[in-house]
Structure formats: structure tokens, C-alpha cells
Design a protein around this motif. Sequence first.
Motif, PDB file in Angstrom:
ATOM      1  N   VAL A   1       0.868  -1.175   0.000  1.00 22.71           N
ATOM      2  CA  VAL A   1       0.000   0.000   0.000  1.00 22.71           C
ATOM      3  C   VAL A   1       0.905   1.226   0.000  1.00 22.71           C
ATOM      4  O   VAL A   1       1.619   1.483   0.977  1.00 22.71           O
ATOM      5  N   PHE A   2       0.905   1.945  -1.108  1.00 22.16           N
ATOM      6  CA  PHE A   2       1.712   3.156  -1.227  1.00 22.16           C
ATOM      7  C   PHE A   2       0.901   4.349  -0.737  1.00 22.16           C
ATOM      8  O   PHE A   2      -0.260   4.497  -1.062  1.00 22.16           O
ATOM      9  N   LYS A   3       1.571   5.179   0.075  1.00 22.11           N
ATOM     10  CA  LYS A   3       0.950   6.386   0.619  1.00 22.11           C
ATOM     11  C   LYS A   3       1.775   7.593   0.192  1.00 22.11           C
ATOM     12  O   LYS A   3       2.934   7.464  -0.181  1.00 22.11           O
ATOM     13  N   ASN A   4       1.178   8.770   0.302  1.00 22.18           N
ATOM     14  CA  ASN A   4       1.933   9.987   0.034  1.00 22.18           C
ATOM     15  C   ASN A   4       3.146  10.032   0.940  1.00 22.18           C
ATOM     16  O   ASN A   4       3.083   9.632   2.108  1.00 22.18           O
ATOM     17  N   HIS A   5       4.248  10.524   0.406  1.00 17.39           N
ATOM     18  CA  HIS A   5       5.475  10.599   1.194  1.00 17.39           C
ATOM     19  C   HIS A   5       5.227  11.477   2.417  1.00 17.39           C
ATOM     20  O   HIS A   5       4.688  12.584   2.287  1.00 17.39           O
ATOM     21  N   PRO A   6       5.617  11.013   3.618  1.00 16.17           N
ATOM     22  CA  PRO A   6       5.320  11.778   4.843  1.00 16.17           C
ATOM     23  C   PRO A   6       6.017  13.122   4.940  1.00 16.17           C
ATOM     24  O   PRO A   6       5.585  13.976   5.708  1.00 16.17           O
ATOM     25  N   LEU A   7       7.074  13.330   4.174  1.00 11.56           N
ATOM     26  CA  LEU A   7       7.770  14.618   4.212  1.00 11.56           C
ATOM     27  C   LEU A   7       7.215  15.599   3.193  1.00 11.56           C
ATOM     28  O   LEU A   7       7.753  16.689   3.009  1.00 11.56           O
ATOM     29  N   GLY A   8       6.119  15.208   2.534  1.00 10.41           N
ATOM     30  CA  GLY A   8       5.462  16.105   1.602  1.00 10.41           C
ATOM     31  C   GLY A   8       6.081  16.142   0.219  1.00 10.41           C
ATOM     32  O   GLY A   8       5.720  16.983  -0.595  1.00 10.41           O
ATOM     33  N   PHE A   9       7.023  15.250  -0.044  1.00 10.66           N
ATOM     34  CA  PHE A   9       7.636  15.200  -1.364  1.00 10.66           C
ATOM     35  C   PHE A   9       6.616  14.729  -2.390  1.00 10.66           C
ATOM     36  O   PHE A   9       5.655  14.046  -2.057  1.00 10.66           O
ATOM     37  N   ASP A  10       6.860  15.067  -3.646  1.00 10.48           N
ATOM     38  CA  ASP A  10       6.050  14.553  -4.737  1.00 10.48           C
ATOM     39  C   ASP A  10       6.463  13.108  -4.960  1.00 10.48           C
ATOM     40  O   ASP A  10       7.466  12.828  -5.606  1.00 10.48           O
ATOM     41  N   GLY A  11       5.746  12.191  -4.368  1.00  8.42           N
ATOM     42  CA  GLY A  11       6.072  10.774  -4.480  1.00  8.42           C
ATOM     43  C   GLY A  11       5.325   9.968  -3.450  1.00  8.42           C
ATOM     44  O   GLY A  11       4.523  10.499  -2.675  1.00  8.42           O
ATOM     45  N   THR A  12       5.599   8.674  -3.452  1.00 11.35           N
ATOM     46  CA  THR A  12       4.916   7.768  -2.542  1.00 11.35           C
ATOM     47  C   THR A  12       5.925   6.895  -1.816  1.00 11.35           C
ATOM     48  O   THR A  12       7.086   6.777  -2.231  1.00 11.35           O
ATOM     49  N   VAL A  13       5.449   6.260  -0.747  1.00 19.14           N
ATOM     50  CA  VAL A  13       6.284   5.352   0.039  1.00 19.14           C
ATOM     51  C   VAL A  13       5.433   4.182   0.509  1.00 19.14           C
ATOM     52  O   VAL A  13       4.257   4.348   0.837  1.00 19.14           O
ATOM     53  N   ALA A  14       6.060   3.007   0.516  1.00 21.56           N
ATOM     54  CA  ALA A  14       5.445   1.816   1.092  1.00 21.56           C
ATOM     55  C   ALA A  14       6.529   1.087   1.871  1.00 21.56           C
ATOM     56  O   ALA A  14       7.694   1.074   1.467  1.00 21.56           O
ATOM     57  N   THR A  15       6.158   0.515   3.005  1.00 23.41           N
ATOM     58  CA  THR A  15       7.106  -0.275   3.786  1.00 23.41           C
ATOM     59  C   THR A  15       6.480  -1.620   4.118  1.00 23.41           C
ATOM     60  O   THR A  15       5.250  -1.754   4.176  1.00 23.41           O
ATOM     61  N   HIS A  16       7.352  -2.580   4.317  1.00 21.19           N
ATOM     62  CA  HIS A  16       6.903  -3.902   4.750  1.00 21.19           C
ATOM     63  C   HIS A  16       8.002  -4.512   5.604  1.00 21.19           C
ATOM     64  O   HIS A  16       9.184  -4.385   5.287  1.00 21.19           O
ATOM     65  N   THR A  17       7.608  -5.168   6.701  1.00 22.74           N
ATOM     66  CA  THR A  17       8.549  -5.861   7.568  1.00 22.74           C
ATOM     67  C   THR A  17       8.218  -7.345   7.551  1.00 22.74           C
ATOM     68  O   THR A  17       7.054  -7.735   7.711  1.00 22.74           O
ATOM     69  N   PHE A  18       9.258  -8.158   7.369  1.00 21.88           N
ATOM     70  CA  PHE A  18       9.105  -9.608   7.371  1.00 21.88           C
ATOM     71  C   PHE A  18       9.322 -10.153   8.780  1.00 21.88           C
ATOM     72  O   PHE A  18       9.828  -9.447   9.656  1.00 21.88           O
ATOM     73  N   SER A  19       8.971 -11.400   8.982  1.00 23.05           N
ATOM     74  CA  SER A  19       9.074 -12.011  10.322  1.00 23.05           C
ATOM     75  C   SER A  19      10.517 -12.125  10.811  1.00 23.05           C
ATOM     76  O   SER A  19      10.751 -12.276  12.006  1.00 23.05           O
ATOM     77  N   ASN A  20      11.506 -12.019   9.915  1.00 22.50           N
ATOM     78  CA  ASN A  20      12.914 -12.084  10.317  1.00 22.50           C
ATOM     79  C   ASN A  20      13.455 -10.752  10.835  1.00 22.50           C
ATOM     80  O   ASN A  20      14.632 -10.623  11.157  1.00 22.50           O
ATOM     81  N   GLY A  21      12.596  -9.739  10.892  1.00 19.83           N
ATOM     82  CA  GLY A  21      13.009  -8.419  11.372  1.00 19.83           C
ATOM     83  C   GLY A  21      13.493  -7.500  10.269  1.00 19.83           C
ATOM     84  O   GLY A  21      13.647  -6.299  10.480  1.00 19.83           O
TER      85      GLY A  21
END
Length: 85
Positions: free
Chosen positions: A7-27
Motif C-alpha cells: 500500500v503506497f501512501k503519500n510521502h510523509p515529508l510532503g515530497f512529490d512521491g509515494t512510500v510503502a514499507t513492509h517488515t518480514f518475520s525475520n526483522g
Amino acid sequence: MKVSDLVFKNHPLGFDGTVATHTFSNGYGASIITGEHAYSNEDAPYELAVLYNNEITYDTELTSDVLGYLTEDEVNEYLLKIEAL
């Protein structure tokens, strides 16, 4: 996990772009960004950073920096490699 699952969201710093993160069970996880502040272009629109415990890490066998100019297929390959760390 694939780019299409994220799920890509607007970049939190207000940049023209998007960000998505994911964490796996291995950390380990990934932060994937697009847009004006990403190392990207029209043909390779993604930049990926490897995360460990939700912080960028440069100490993996995959890379010692962020990975720029990636296609969706390349990001999918890196996500598999990160999950296997």
C-alpha cells in the motif's frame, strides 16, 4: 510479497512521491519510494532501502546503500531476498 501487494501512501515529508514499507518475520524489511526525491526514472520508478527493526541498514549481503532505478520485477526479486535474510 510483491510490489502489487504493498500500500503506497503519500510521502510523509510532503515530497512529490509515494512510500510503502513492509517488515518480514525475520526483522528485515523494505522501504520503497517513488517520485522526485527517489533514485528513479520513468522506466525504473522505484528506490528500495533495506530495513532492520524499522531502521535503514547498510549491513546486509544485498547492499551497502539504497538501491535505485529499479523496475517492479527487480523490487519483487529484492523483496524475496530480504525475506530470506
